[in-house]
Motif scaffolding. Structure first.
Motif, short mmCIF file in Angstrom:
data_model
loop_
_atom_site.label_atom_id
_atom_site.label_comp_id
_atom_site.label_asym_id
_atom_site.label_seq_id
_atom_site.Cartn_x
_atom_site.Cartn_y
_atom_site.Cartn_z
N PRO A 69 2.37 4.95 5.97
CA PRO A 69 3.45 5.81 6.48
C PRO A 69 4.71 5.01 6.78
O PRO A 69 4.65 3.93 7.38
CB PRO A 69 2.84 6.39 7.77
CG PRO A 69 1.37 6.22 7.62
CD PRO A 69 1.17 4.98 6.81
N ARG B 11 6.57 3.52 4.65
CA ARG B 11 6.71 2.38 3.75
C ARG B 11 8.07 2.37 3.06
O ARG B 11 8.73 1.32 2.98
CB ARG B 11 5.60 2.42 2.70
CG ARG B 11 5.71 1.41 1.58
CD ARG B 11 4.53 1.54 0.63
NE ARG B 11 4.63 0.64 -0.50
CZ ARG B 11 5.23 0.93 -1.64
NH1 ARG B 11 5.81 2.13 -1.80
NH2 ARG B 11 5.27 0.06 -2.63
N LYS C 151 0.84 -1.19 0.00
CA LYS C 151 0.00 0.00 0.00
C LYS C 151 0.88 1.25 0.00
O LYS C 151 1.64 1.48 0.95
CB LYS C 151 -0.91 0.00 1.23
CG LYS C 151 -1.72 -1.28 1.40
CD LYS C 151 -2.55 -1.58 0.16
CE LYS C 151 -3.31 -2.88 0.30
NZ LYS C 151 -4.05 -3.22 -0.95
N ARG C 152 0.76 2.04 -1.04
CA ARG C 152 1.62 3.21 -1.19
C ARG C 152 1.34 4.29 -0.16
O ARG C 152 2.17 5.15 0.10
CB ARG C 152 1.49 3.78 -2.61
CG ARG C 152 1.87 2.78 -3.69
CD ARG C 152 1.85 3.41 -5.08
NE ARG C 152 2.13 2.43 -6.12
CZ ARG C 152 3.37 2.07 -6.48
NH1 ARG C 152 4.41 2.62 -5.88
NH2 ARG C 152 3.55 1.17 -7.44
N TYR C 153 0.15 4.26 0.43
CA TYR C 153 -0.20 5.27 1.40
C TYR C 153 0.29 4.93 2.81
O TYR C 153 0.07 5.69 3.75
CB TYR C 153 -1.72 5.48 1.44
CG TYR C 153 -2.52 4.22 1.69
CD1 TYR C 153 -2.68 3.71 2.98
CD2 TYR C 153 -3.13 3.55 0.62
CE1 TYR C 153 -3.42 2.57 3.22
CE2 TYR C 153 -3.87 2.39 0.86
CZ TYR C 153 -4.01 1.91 2.15
OH TYR C 153 -4.73 0.78 2.38
#
Length: 295
Positions: free
Chosen positions: A112, A114, A108-110
């Motif tokens: 925090p 990552r 998931k690119r969203y």
């Protein structure tokens, strides 16, 4: 080049010579791979005298099963086999679950942080702590002489993690959004939507992890001092070493066929992987390629 020219070139003399050489090469490689395995299987059914007098054979003069009978009535060998099966089964489940539950949020690119976590994962592909620091960590965690020492230190393979993450990124986001609209939590989306769609890659990496745990002899050699907790691979190493005759004599007071036992233990240590692979083969090629190429 036109299709007619391609067909013509395919049936040319050079093409036929190439096909013949290719077949000969593949047959040679097949023989190199299969003949040692056949020799080991034949040796496991041969007597001690035949193994000592015949340097190589693919069919024993007289079939004997005393070696396998000894294996299955010896507590040390059976305990090692049961230990290996249990450690492999539990370890595979633990490692697959940790890999997939870590890969899903990283997809998931969203998320925090990552990028930082992914960079740390990639860093471990190039650099590792080494043997001594790893041993010290296992010791300080109190895992020495426990079966968890064979599972947890290598619980997540960073290369497998990146492939699984890429696979999760390719799944249609519309399915997850529809599940959330229907009231599914993130955990519910993962278990009810994502995991059922991941069967090929689950089968593939389960096989990878299971083979790695089953064939691992270095971890029990380093972390297990109690010989009653030895795995089958340690027994194989002991039997095929220089002091094979004394390897099990300290554990079992009865005589055992040394040479035949070497072959039998190798066969028993190899058969489970050969048995399970055909059932996972249909998922294997798809699981290896999926997630590794972005369409």
């Amino acid at each position: 080049m036109s299709p007619q020219q391609s067909v013509k070139n395919y049936g040319s003399r050079g093409s036929r010579i190439f096909d013949v050489l290719n077949v000969i090469l593949l047959l040679g490689l097949t023989l190199i791979t299969v003949l040692p395995l056949l020799y080991v299987v034949a040796g496991s059914f041969a007597g001690e005298s035949e193994i000592a007098t015949r340097p190589f054979f693919l069919w024993p003069e007289k079939f004997v099963t005393s070696t396998y009978e000894y294996f299955f009535r010896t507590d040390t060998l059976m305990r090692a086999l049961v230990t290996t099966v249990c450690v492999t089964a539990v370890g595979t489940v633990v490692q697959v679950m940790l890999t997939f539950t870590m890969a899903y949020p990283l997809a998931k690119r969203y998320l925090p942080g990552r990028a930082l976590v992914l960079n740390l994962v990639i860093f471990t592909l190039v650099f590792s702590g080494g043997l001594i620091p790893t041993y010290l960590v296992v010791r300080d965690l109190g895992l020495l002489d426990t079966y968890w020492a064979l599972i947890l230190p290598l619980a997540v393979n960073p290369f497998y993690l990146i492939i699984v993450k890429s696979f999760f990124q390719e799944l249609p986001q519309a399915l997850e959004e529809a599940a959330r609209i229907d009231g599914c939590s993130e955990l519910g989306v993962f278990w009810r939507i994502v995991m059922p769609l991941s069967k090929p890659i689950i089968a593939t990496f389960s096989l990878f992890y299971a083979v790695a745990i089953w064939n691992d002899y270095m971890s029990p050699l380093l972390y297990i001092d109690d010989n009653s907790k030895w795995t089958l691979q340690v027994i194989v190493r002991q039997l095929t070493g220089a002091n094979a005759e004394n390897a099990l004599s300290t554990l079992d007071s009865v005589f055992f066929p040394v040479e035949g036992m070497k072959f039998a233990v190798v066969v028993i240590a190899t058969l489970p992987i050969l048995f399970f692979y055909p059932f996972l083969q249909k998922h294997f090629a798809k699981g290896v390629l999926i997630g590794s190429v972005k369409e």
